[in-house]
Design a protein around this motif. Structure first.
Motif, PDB file in Angstrom:
ATOM      1  N   ILE A 116      44.957  20.613  45.062  1.00 22.23           N
ATOM      2  CA  ILE A 116      46.483  20.381  45.298  1.00 22.23           C
ATOM      3  C   ILE A 116      46.718  18.880  45.141  1.00 22.23           C
ATOM      4  CG2 ILE A 116      47.790  20.263  47.576  1.00 22.23           C
ATOM      5  CD1 ILE A 116      45.802  22.500  48.839  1.00 22.23           C
ATOM      6  N   ALA A 117      47.980  18.796  44.664  1.00 24.11           N
ATOM      7  CA  ALA A 117      48.079  17.316  44.137  1.00 24.11           C
ATOM      8  C   ALA A 117      48.591  16.546  45.373  1.00 24.11           C
ATOM      9  CB  ALA A 117      49.274  17.357  43.007  1.00 24.11           C
ATOM     10  N   ARG A 118      49.374  17.200  46.203  1.00 20.28           N
ATOM     11  CA  ARG A 118      49.942  16.473  47.372  1.00 20.28           C
ATOM     12  C   ARG A 118      48.964  16.052  48.375  1.00 20.28           C
ATOM     13  NH1 ARG A 118      55.381  19.107  49.177  1.00 20.28           N
ATOM     14  NH2 ARG A 118      55.331  17.494  50.577  1.00 20.28           N
ATOM     15  N   GLN A 119      48.552  14.751  48.617  1.00 20.79           N
ATOM     16  CA  GLN A 119      47.632  14.479  49.513  1.00 20.79           C
ATOM     17  C   GLN A 119      47.815  14.799  51.053  1.00 20.79           C
ATOM     18  OE1 GLN A 119      44.658  12.967  49.140  1.00 20.79           O
ATOM     19  NE2 GLN A 119      44.946  12.974  46.873  1.00 20.79           N
ATOM     20  N   LYS A 120      49.127  14.804  51.546  1.00 23.02           N
ATOM     21  CA  LYS A 120      49.409  15.136  52.777  1.00 23.02           C
ATOM     22  C   LYS A 120      49.107  16.687  53.190  1.00 23.02           C
ATOM     23  CE  LYS A 120      52.839  11.491  54.087  1.00 23.02           C
ATOM     24  NZ  LYS A 120      54.082  11.387  54.681  1.00 23.02           N
ATOM     25  N   LEU A 121      49.738  17.547  51.896  1.00 22.84           N
ATOM     26  CA  LEU A 121      49.455  18.779  52.249  1.00 22.84           C
ATOM     27  C   LEU A 121      47.953  19.251  52.052  1.00 22.84           C
ATOM     28  CD1 LEU A 121      50.956  21.597  52.022  1.00 22.84           C
ATOM     29  CD2 LEU A 121      50.826  21.722  49.619  1.00 22.84           C
ATOM     30  N   LYS A 122      47.272  18.619  51.322  1.00 19.45           N
ATOM     31  CA  LYS A 122      45.723  18.657  51.240  1.00 19.45           C
ATOM     32  C   LYS A 122      45.226  18.553  52.686  1.00 19.45           C
ATOM     33  CE  LYS A 122      43.830  17.096  47.567  1.00 19.45           C
ATOM     34  NZ  LYS A 122      43.081  16.175  46.565  1.00 19.45           N
ATOM     35  N   LYS A 123      45.493  17.390  53.403  1.00 15.33           N
ATOM     36  CA  LYS A 123      45.138  17.254  54.525  1.00 15.33           C
ATOM     37  C   LYS A 123      45.460  18.141  55.551  1.00 15.33           C
ATOM     38  CE  LYS A 123      44.600  12.288  53.957  1.00 15.33           C
ATOM     39  NZ  LYS A 123      45.133  10.689  54.575  1.00 15.33           N
ATOM     40  N   ILE A 124      46.969  18.722  55.498  1.00 15.53           N
ATOM     41  CA  ILE A 124      47.133  19.724  56.448  1.00 15.53           C
ATOM     42  C   ILE A 124      46.274  20.959  56.351  1.00 15.53           C
ATOM     43  CG2 ILE A 124      48.869  21.385  56.804  1.00 15.53           C
ATOM     44  CD1 ILE A 124      50.960  19.022  56.089  1.00 15.53           C
ATOM     45  N   TYR A 125      46.199  21.496  55.082  1.00 17.53           N
ATOM     46  CA  TYR A 125      44.977  22.672  54.904  1.00 17.53           C
ATOM     47  C   TYR A 125      43.727  22.477  55.404  1.00 17.53           C
ATOM     48  CZ  TYR A 125      48.618  25.353  52.276  1.00 17.53           C
ATOM     49  OH  TYR A 125      49.698  25.971  51.724  1.00 17.53           O
ATOM     50  N   GLN A 126      43.157  21.022  55.133  1.00 19.37           N
ATOM     51  CA  GLN A 126      42.102  20.809  55.499  1.00 19.37           C
ATOM     52  C   GLN A 126      41.903  20.762  57.124  1.00 19.37           C
ATOM     53  OE1 GLN A 126      40.425  17.144  53.915  1.00 19.37           O
ATOM     54  NE2 GLN A 126      38.396  17.480  55.098  1.00 19.37           N
ATOM     55  N   THR A 127      42.768  20.388  57.820  1.00 18.79           N
ATOM     56  CA  THR A 127      42.796  20.294  59.274  1.00 18.79           C
ATOM     57  C   THR A 127      42.894  21.721  59.968  1.00 18.79           C
ATOM     58  OG1 THR A 127      43.876  18.168  59.144  1.00 18.79           O
ATOM     59  CG2 THR A 127      44.021  19.610  61.422  1.00 18.79           C
ATOM     60  N   ILE A 128      43.538  22.670  59.419  1.00 16.69           N
ATOM     61  CA  ILE A 128      43.880  24.063  59.641  1.00 16.69           C
ATOM     62  C   ILE A 128      42.765  24.777  59.401  1.00 16.69           C
ATOM     63  CG2 ILE A 128      44.863  26.251  59.107  1.00 16.69           C
ATOM     64  CD1 ILE A 128      47.520  24.574  58.379  1.00 16.69           C
ATOM     65  N   PHE A 129      41.879  24.766  58.325  1.00 13.28           N
ATOM     66  CA  PHE A 129      40.473  25.421  58.199  1.00 13.28           C
ATOM     67  C   PHE A 129      39.560  24.889  59.031  1.00 13.28           C
ATOM     68  CE2 PHE A 129      42.854  26.707  53.924  1.00 13.28           C
ATOM     69  CZ  PHE A 129      42.523  28.149  54.192  1.00 13.28           C
ATOM     70  N   THR A 130      39.600  23.620  59.331  1.00 14.32           N
ATOM     71  CA  THR A 130      38.296  22.859  60.029  1.00 14.32           C
ATOM     72  C   THR A 130      38.513  23.075  61.457  1.00 14.32           C
ATOM     73  OG1 THR A 130      38.282  21.086  58.345  1.00 14.32           O
ATOM     74  CG2 THR A 130      37.096  20.763  60.474  1.00 14.32           C
ATOM     75  N   PHE A 131      39.870  23.382  61.934  1.00  7.28           N
ATOM     76  CA  PHE A 131      39.814  23.604  63.540  1.00  7.28           C
ATOM     77  C   PHE A 131      39.225  24.284  64.267  1.00  7.28           C
ATOM     78  CE2 PHE A 131      42.065  25.221  67.071  1.00  7.28           C
ATOM     79  CZ  PHE A 131      42.110  24.103  67.855  1.00  7.28           C
ATOM     80  N   PRO A 132      39.017  25.779  63.486  1.00  6.60           N
ATOM     81  CA  PRO A 132      38.080  26.927  64.233  1.00  6.60           C
ATOM     82  C   PRO A 132      36.802  26.399  64.602  1.00  6.60           C
ATOM     83  CG  PRO A 132      39.484  27.599  62.702  1.00  6.60           C
ATOM     84  CD  PRO A 132      39.469  26.233  62.310  1.00  6.60           C
ATOM     85  N   HIS A 133      36.106  25.337  63.848  1.00  7.48           N
ATOM     86  CA  HIS A 133      34.881  24.873  63.951  1.00  7.48           C
ATOM     87  C   HIS A 133      34.687  24.360  65.539  1.00  7.48           C
ATOM     88  CE1 HIS A 133      30.938  22.897  63.560  1.00  7.48           C
ATOM     89  NE2 HIS A 133      31.412  21.843  64.011  1.00  7.48           N
ATOM     90  N   PHE A 134      35.846  23.956  66.124  1.00  9.28           N
ATOM     91  CA  PHE A 134      35.449  23.091  67.258  1.00  9.28           C
ATOM     92  C   PHE A 134      35.938  24.073  68.657  1.00  9.28           C
ATOM     93  CE2 PHE A 134      36.782  19.985  64.207  1.00  9.28           C
ATOM     94  CZ  PHE A 134      35.866  19.166  64.246  1.00  9.28           C
ATOM     95  N   ILE A 135      36.052  25.103  68.124  1.00  9.92           N
ATOM     96  CA  ILE A 135      36.012  26.301  69.201  1.00  9.92           C
ATOM     97  C   ILE A 135      34.796  26.651  69.780  1.00  9.92           C
ATOM     98  CG2 ILE A 135      37.323  28.526  70.001  1.00  9.92           C
ATOM     99  CD1 ILE A 135      39.496  27.874  68.090  1.00  9.92           C
ATOM    100  N   SER A 136      34.260  26.626  70.915  1.00  9.46           N
ATOM    101  CA  SER A 136      32.822  27.305  71.072  1.00  9.46           C
ATOM    102  C   SER A 136      32.787  28.696  71.104  1.00  9.46           C
ATOM    103  CB  SER A 136      32.589  26.926  72.438  1.00  9.46           C
ATOM    104  OG  SER A 136      33.199  27.461  73.426  1.00  9.46           O
ATOM    105  N   TRP A 137      31.499  29.314  70.721  1.00  7.99           N
ATOM    106  CA  TRP A 137      31.398  30.677  70.605  1.00  7.99           C
ATOM    107  C   TRP A 137      31.731  31.248  72.114  1.00  7.99           C
ATOM    108  CZ3 TRP A 137      32.151  33.601  66.634  1.00  7.99           C
ATOM    109  CH2 TRP A 137      31.683  33.121  65.376  1.00  7.99           C
ATOM    110  N   VAL A 138      31.527  30.487  73.100  1.00 11.32           N
ATOM    111  CA  VAL A 138      31.682  31.138  74.407  1.00 11.32           C
ATOM    112  C   VAL A 138      33.127  31.638  74.435  1.00 11.32           C
ATOM    113  CG1 VAL A 138      31.834  30.787  76.741  1.00 11.32           C
ATOM    114  CG2 VAL A 138      29.966  30.018  75.214  1.00 11.32           C
ATOM    115  N   VAL A 139      34.131  30.577  74.223  1.00 12.88           N
ATOM    116  CA  VAL A 139      35.517  30.871  74.165  1.00 12.88           C
ATOM    117  C   VAL A 139      36.027  31.996  73.032  1.00 12.88           C
ATOM    118  CG1 VAL A 139      37.661  29.835  73.894  1.00 12.88           C
ATOM    119  CG2 VAL A 139      36.005  28.570  75.101  1.00 12.88           C
TER     120      VAL A 139
END
Length: 316
Positions: A116-139
Motif C-alpha cells: 500500500i503506497a499511502r501511509q495513512k491507509l497502511k496504518k488504518i489497515y494495520q490498526t484494524i487487523f491488530t485490534f482483535p489481539h487486545f480482546i481477551s479470550w474470556v470476552v
C-alpha cells in the motif's frame, strides 16, 4: 612449558578484562536487561526445581525436597492414562494445524500491507487487523458462544430461513477448524507487526531499482521483499515450533466443553481438569508437564536444524 602456561593465562586474563570493559562501556544496556533477566530467573528458572516432583510422590509434610523418590513410576502411570494420551495427541495435532494454517498468514498480510503506497491507509489497515489481539479470550469466548451457541445468533438466523440449527461449539468435526479460524482472526495483525518492521528496514533504493527494471508488484515481493525478511521468518519459525506444545490454553479453555474433549482436550486443559479432581497427585501432573517440556525441546532443536539446512542462520 612455563612460558606456554603463562601465555595462556595471560590471554585468559585479557579476555576477561576485555569482556568486563565491554560490559562497563555498555552498562546502561545491561541495566535495561536486568528487569527482564530477573523476571526469567524468578519465574522460569527457579521453579524448574519443581520438575523433580515428576520422580517423586509428593508429601505435604515433607515438601518437594523431602518427598520420597519413586523413579519413573509417574511416567508409567500417566502414559497408561488414555485421557492424557488423547490430550497429548490433540496438543500435537492442534499445534501443527496452527503452524500450517496460521504461520504463513501474517507474512502474507505484512507483504500485502507493505504494497500500500499511502501511509495513512497502511496504518488504518494495520490498526484494524491488530485490534482483535487486545480482546481477551474470556470476552471473545463469550462473544463466540453467543453467536455460535445452540441458541446463538447464527442458529436463530438459520431458523428464520428454515434451516436446521448447527451445534458448532459441540461438534467434534467443526471444533478444530473453529480453533484455527478464531486464532487467525485474533492474532494475524499482531503477528504481522515484526514482519512489517523487517520490511520497513529494507533499503527503498532496491524497490526503485526494481521499478526501473520494469518489475511488477509480485516480482518485487519475490525478489526484494521476501529476501529482506526471510531471515526474520526463519527465526520466528524456530520460536513458533519451540512453543508448539504450549497450545493457546485461554482459547481452548473458553471454547471447549465435554462433547469436544475427544478433539479439543490438550495437555494444559487435562492438567487443570485433573488437578481439580485429584489435586493431591502432583507428581503425576508434574510428569505430564515434563513430557510436554521434553517434546518442546526436541521440536526446537529440530526446527533449528531444518532452518540451518535451508541456509539460514539458526538460534544456535
Amino acid at each position: 612449558m612455563e612460558t606456554t602456561t603463562n601465555l595462556v593465562e595471560h590471554r585468559q586474563v585479557r579476555k576477561r578484562s576485555n569482556l568486563w570493559d565491554r560490559i562497563t562501556y555498555h552498562k546502561y544496556f545491561y541495566l535495561m536487561l536486568l528487569p527482564i533477566i530477573t523476571w526469567y530467573v524468578i519465574f522460569c528458572y527457579i521453579p524448574m526445581y519443581g520438575l523433580s516432583l515428576a520422580f517423586k510422590t509428593y508429601d505435604f509434610s515433607k515438601g518437594i525436597t523431602g518427598s520420597p523418590w519413586i523413579g519413573i513410576q509417574n511416567f508409567r502411570d500417566i502414559l497408561n492414562d488414555s485421557q492424557y494420551v488423547n490430550s497429548l495427541m490433540n496438543t500435537i495435532i492442534i499445534s501443527f494445524g496452527k503452524l500450517i494454517f496460521h504461520f504463513p498468514v501474517p507474512i502474507l498480510l505484512a507483504l500485502l500491507i507493505n504494497q500500500i503506497a499511502r501511509q495513512k491507509l497502511k496504518k488504518i489497515y494495520q490498526t484494524i487487523f491488530t485490534f482483535p489481539h487486545f480482546i481477551s479470550w474470556v470476552v471473545l469466548g463469550g462473544i463466540i458462544t453467543n453467536i455460535l451457541g445452540s441458541q446463538g445468533v447464527f442458529n436463530q438466523i438459520m431458523g428464520l430461513f428454515g434451516f436446521e440449527s448447527m451445534s458448532i461449539l459441540t461438534d467434534p468435526a467443526l471444533f478444530r477448524p473453529l480453533i484455527y479460524i478464531t486464532h487467525i482472526w485474533k492474532e494475524i495483525g499482531w503477528d504481522s507487526i515484526i514482519y512489517l518492521a523487517a520490511l520497513a528496514g529494507i533499503n527503498p533504493e532496491l524497490y526503485e531499482a526494481a521499478d526501473m527494471d520494469g518489475a511488477n508488484g509480485l516480482q518485487k515481493v519475490l525478489h526484494v521483499s521476501w529476501p529482506g525478511i526471510k531471515s526474520t521468518v526463519a527465526i520466528l519459525f524456530i520460536l513458533t515450533v519451540g512453543l508448539m506444545m504450549n497450545v493457546s490454553f485461554d482459547q481452548i479453555y473458553n471454547l471447549y466443553s465435554a462433547p469436544v474433549y475427544i478433539v479439543g482436550d490438550t495437555v494444559d486443559t487435562y492438567i487443570l481438569r485433573t488437578t481439580m479432581s485429584v489435586g493431591s497427585n502432583f507428581g503425576l501432573l508434574a510428569a505430564a508437564g515434563f513430557i510436554k517440556s521434553v517434546a518442546s525441546m526436541f521440536l526446537l532443536l529440530f526446527a533449528n536444524y531444518v532452518v540451518k539446512k535451508f541456509g539460514e542462520q539458526g538460534l544456535f
